[in-house]
Design an enzyme around this catalytic site. Structure first.
Site, PDB file in Angstrom:
ATOM      1  N   MET A 187     -10.078   3.525   1.760  1.00  0.00           N
ATOM      2  CA  MET A 187      -9.023   4.457   1.334  1.00  0.00           C
ATOM      3  C   MET A 187      -8.565   4.132  -0.080  1.00  0.00           C
ATOM      4  O   MET A 187      -8.280   2.981  -0.399  1.00  0.00           O
ATOM      5  CB  MET A 187      -7.861   4.367   2.339  1.00  0.00           C
ATOM      6  CG  MET A 187      -6.695   5.260   1.995  1.00  0.00           C
ATOM      7  SD  MET A 187      -7.170   7.028   2.009  1.00  0.00           S
ATOM      8  CE  MET A 187      -6.043   7.629   0.753  1.00  0.00           C
ATOM      9  N   GLU A 225     -14.252   4.867  -4.030  1.00  0.00           N
ATOM     10  CA  GLU A 225     -12.788   4.720  -3.973  1.00  0.00           C
ATOM     11  C   GLU A 225     -12.221   4.507  -5.371  1.00  0.00           C
ATOM     12  O   GLU A 225     -11.167   5.031  -5.712  1.00  0.00           O
ATOM     13  CB  GLU A 225     -12.379   3.570  -3.049  1.00  0.00           C
ATOM     14  CG  GLU A 225     -12.929   3.649  -1.621  1.00  0.00           C
ATOM     15  CD  GLU A 225     -12.739   4.976  -0.938  1.00  0.00           C
ATOM     16  OE1 GLU A 225     -11.766   5.686  -1.246  1.00  0.00           O
ATOM     17  OE2 GLU A 225     -13.578   5.333  -0.069  1.00  0.00           O
TER      18      GLU A 225
END
Ligand code: B3K
Ligand code: ZN
Length: 877
Positions: A270, A305
């Site tokens: 994330m 990411e």
């Protein structure tokens, strides 16, 4: 079934938020039993919403206990607010105010792994897409961007490391001896990019100097026993940072960039601002425990990411329907990065092979949706291959249509024009169009139209005037909610070869070249190539220039020619695949009809040439040798006969092995490299070809080959070779397979990431006892229902097994359905993902189809999460 079913929300209903949050001040008082979160939101009415007296409606979650609410420090009595369906509603508000609320959380009981939760001994968060509302009441939508200041209070001895987004600005002790740390992130961001981590973690430090000569502190945090496995990720991070400066002119903005590895995580990683959180399986790497594939995955995900810092964070999405704005673009960026780091053709083949297997299947099933969906029930269900992979193909097509320089001008304009904004896919395309002058009006239909277009090509050579005509037709099959389709703008890259495989120049629309991009924009179109003296062999859809299914009736000899001589590396692979698919389809049909299998394999000739050509990239040779997977053959089949697919593939593999046994043995030996393990493109290539050759050679049942599998398993100095030997033993039903599996577990039982690979291999085995084996694994000490990686390994692996999952009596389906029901409440996101193999029921052979459908109906009769309800109900619709 629930009384009232969850309802869908629609893109067409989008409205700007009635309120804005200029500043968000959060305080977390972390504790094992209860965590108290205090939030102070500096809010005002949104002028863009127009004059209004709309109530303040904040998103929350049923797991959030509200302790108190205040407006400008006036504590609201219960009659001045209400909570309805998880939302906090305050009818009367001023135009500008500070909203305060206090919530109580129990992170240790959070099994959904969204919001704030515990993983091992640490606290961590996952807020995308709508996890922040499980922490506190908020306007939890990506177009509300706010400047966050986060205070974390925790016990020093158990949580010496306390992290959040931005820069650490203050550190002190509270009166009761706890540590207090304040983080401030100067960049306004939506709540989905918020992150917090607390734990007793080890750190690896490094520094990156940006192109403008600023030093950025880099930190990777893990549990202490894993800190020796982050060097590769750190190097990959620095390569990514440099590449984004060079390829896109994008420099990192904060003074610090942190990554934390956690074991319990619903997906890969994330991109939280300045504080990426990773599933440890996507970050940790060491030669002894990590395969080449996983090394490449770590590099790609670290890059992905990191790239989100611009494509996602600095420029974010207006609403979740626009998810592909950041995901499709960022996947395209990470694919290009990996291609630049290794081999462009190898990377393209791997990506396309994945797309054609998994995204095409999604696009042909009940969950088919456009890259920009028009509606959804649960956004978590839309982190799909369509949004990610097909979304990346759309960006790649824009790159093809604009060319490299204009594409760069377009991305520069996009980032500069929209920095600090929450925007739409239309804004992205507008920037590309404005910077290039290329009209993308029709092209934009790719965002709104679901389904994989079928492009059918026929040809005609006119010897008299030396012209060659290609007639192309496009047709996109109906998908749920979209019965009719409009023609798309499809860029089709084409070259022509003579009968010896030499590239031919030809003229199309007054342009003479060996390589043309044809623009298919109508349902049917004719393209004329002039200046030819003999009928050419067409090399169509070079580089897979569009995500379509191409139909052209190639003679096997022409596929062999393309396979050995096309200047486009991708199409050499593609020709081999087509040849293999044709032969496998013949065998599948024989199997279904109960005939003896036999095929006069042309592929063997192609493989022979390939195996003797030392000038080729061994990685490409390995990819060409890989027969189409059972999953890909299932995607192509209608209906799917799982047992026939398995049998046909095993038969062809054994036949090729027997025909080319000596070549495979020679290639195995030639590509066995010695020396210390390195995850370089060159070494990876040798290992992949060597292990591919061994996987064939062992099929000959040759004793030497069988002995070599054992030797490689025992003496390998790296996980790639050891695990390949193990997989080869298992897949070829080597007499020592069970012994090796047991030995492997014994050797690696203390390395959870290796154990996950073992679980996956054990669960995906093709044999009669496959279902019993998987049931056994669920009871194994290495299994843990709370850990998504383990669930994915066992149940995801099981879903791939033709023998276990597709058992004739339906017991494999029943078993998976039981697990989905079990996980539905505990972790809805994971439960919903596990439904995927069941969504294919309509395509299965009739006897299996009814059994699969019955299991979906059984799931639907339960009290379901929104996640599972959406997938199952749409599958049955
Ligand atoms: N943006 C995250 C995915 C979040 C998934 C939420 N269910 C990782 C990524 O795509 O980079
Ligand atoms: Zn992403």
């Amino acid at each position: 079934m629930k009384e009232s079913q969850p309802s869908a929300i629609f893109l067409k209903d989008y409205k700007v938020p009635p309120f804005l949050i200029d500043k968000t001040e959060l305080t977390f008082d972390l504790d094992e039993a209860t965590t108290i979160v205090t939030s102070r939101l500096h809010m005002r009415r949104n002028p863009a919403f127009g004059k209004s007296t709309a109530p303040l409606v904040l998103d929350g979650g049923e797991d959030v206990k509200l302790i108190g609410v205040a407006m400008d420090d006036y504590s609201l009595p219960p009659e001045e607010y209400r909570i309805s369906e998880g939302k906090l509603i305050i009818t009367a508000t001023a135009d500008k105010f500070v909203f305060t609320c206090e919530t109580l959380l129990e992170p240790q009981n959070n099994t959904r792994l969204e919001g704030l939760y515990r993983s091992s001994s640490m606290f961590c968060t996952q807020c995308e897409a709508e996890g922040f509302r499980h922490i506190t009441y908020y306007l939890d939508r990506p177009d509300v961007m706010s400047v966050f200041t986060t205070t974390i209070i925790a016990d020093q001895s158990r949580y010496p490391v306390l992290l959040s987004n931005g820069n650490e600005v203050e550190r002190s002790k509270t009166d009761d001896g706890k540590t207090l740390v304040v983080w401030h992130d100067p960049f306004p961001k939506p709540a989905y990019l918020f992150a917090l981590v607390a734990g007793d973690l080890a750190v690896k430090n490094d520094v990156f100097t940006t192109q403008s000569k600023r030093d950025v502190k880099l930190q990777i945090f893990t549990e202490t026993h894993n800190i020796d496995k982050v060097d590769y990720a750190m190097e990959a991070l620095k390569r990514s940072m440099r590449w984004d400066e060079e390829a896109y002119g994008r420099e990192y903005d904060l003074d610090i960039f942190m990554i934390v590895a956690v074991d319990d995580f619903n997906m890969g990683a994330m991109e939280n601002k300045g504080l990426n959180i990773f599933n440890s399986s996507c970050l940790l790497a060491s030669p002894e425990t990590t395969t080449d594939d996983s090394y490449l995955r770590v590099e790609a995900i670290v890059a992905h990411e990191y790239f989100h810092n611009w494509s996602g964070n600095r420029v974010t999405c207006r609403d979740w329907f626009q998810l592909s704005l950041k995901e499709g673009f960022t996947v395209f960026r990470d694919q290009t990065f990996s291609a630049d780091m290794h081999s462009e053709t190898v990377k393209r083949v791997e990506d396309v092979s994945f797309l054609k297997t998994a995204q095409f299947a999604e696009d042909a099933g009940p969950m088919a949706h456009p890259v920009r969906p028009a509606s959804f029930i649960e956004i978590s269900n839309f982190y799909t291959l369509t949004v990610y992979e097909k979304g990346a193909e759309i960006v790649r097509m824009i790159h093809t249509l604009l060319g490299k320089e204009k594409f760069r001008a377009g991305s520069d304009l996009y980032f500069n024009r929209h920095d600090g904004q929450a925007v739409t896919c239309d804004d992205f395309v507008a920037a590309m169009q404005d910077a290039s002058g290329v009209d993308l009006t029709q092209f934009k239909r790719w965002y709104s139209q679901a389904g994989t277009p079928i492009v059918t090509v026929t040809d005609r050579f006119d010897a008299e005037n030396g012209t060659y005509r290609l007639t192309m037709k496009q047709d996109t099959p109906a998908t749920p909610g979209q019965p009719t389709k409009l023609p798309l703008h499809i860029p089709i890259r084409v070259g022509l070869l003579d009968e010896l495989g030499n590239a031919l120049s030809a003229t199309v629309d007054n342009v003479n070249s060996e390589d043309h991009v044809l623009h298919l924009i109508s349902n049917e179109q004719v393209f004329e190539f002039a200046g030819l003296t003999a009928r050419p062999v067409p090399s169509l859809l070079r580089g897979f220039s569009a995500p379509v299914k191409l139909r052209y009736d190639y003679a096997p000899a022409n596929l062999l020619l393309l396979m050995s001589a096309d200047s486009d590396g991708f199409n050499r692979w593609s020709a081999a695949q087509q040849l293999a698919v044709n032969e496998l389809n013949t065998l599948i049909k024989q199997s279904i009809d109960g005939e003896t299998l036999s095929v006069n394999s042309q592929l063997a000739h192609g493989f022979k040439t390939l195996l003797s050509d030392a000038s080729l990239d061994p990685a490409m040779v390995a990819l060409v040798l890989a027969l189409p997977s059972q999953a890909y053959l299932s995607e192509l089949a209608n209906p799917i006969y799982p047992a026939a697919i398995k049998q046909a593939r095993q038969y062809l593999k054994a036949q090729l092995a027997n025909t080319l046994a000596e070549d495979f043995e020679r290639v195995y030996r030639e590509h066995s490299i010695s020396g210390e393990y390195q995850a370089t493109a060159e070494d990876i290539a040798h290992r992949s070809l060597k292990n591919m050759a061994l996987s064939y050679w062992v099929e000959t049942k040759d004793e030497t080959a069988h002995r070599i599998v054992l030797e490689q398993f025992q003496s390998a100095n790296n996980m790639t070779d050891q695990f390949s030997a193990l997989s080869i033993a298992v897949n070829s039903q080597h007499e020592k397979a069970a012994e090796l599996l047991a030995a492997f577990y014994e050797q690696w039982k203390d390395e959870p990431l290796v154990v996950n690979k073992w679980l996956m291999l054990t669960a995906s085995q093709e044999h009669d006892a496959a279902l019993a084996t998987v049931k056994g694994l669920m009871e194994h000490p290495a299994f843990d229902l709370k850990n998504p990686n383990k669930v994915r390994s066992v149940l995801g692996g099981f879903g791939q097994s033709m023998s276990g999952f597709h058992k004739e009596d339906g017991s494999g389906y029943r078993f998976l359905a039981d697990q989905i029901i079990l996980l539905n409440k505990r972790n809805p996101q994971i439960a919903s993902r596990l439904c995927t193999p069941l969504t294919r029921w309509k395509k299965l052979q009739p006897e299996l189809s009814v059994k699969m459908k019955a299991e979906l109906e059984r799931i639907l009769s339960e009290e379901l999460s929104k996640d599972v309800y959406e997938v199952v109900s749409k599958s049955l619709a």
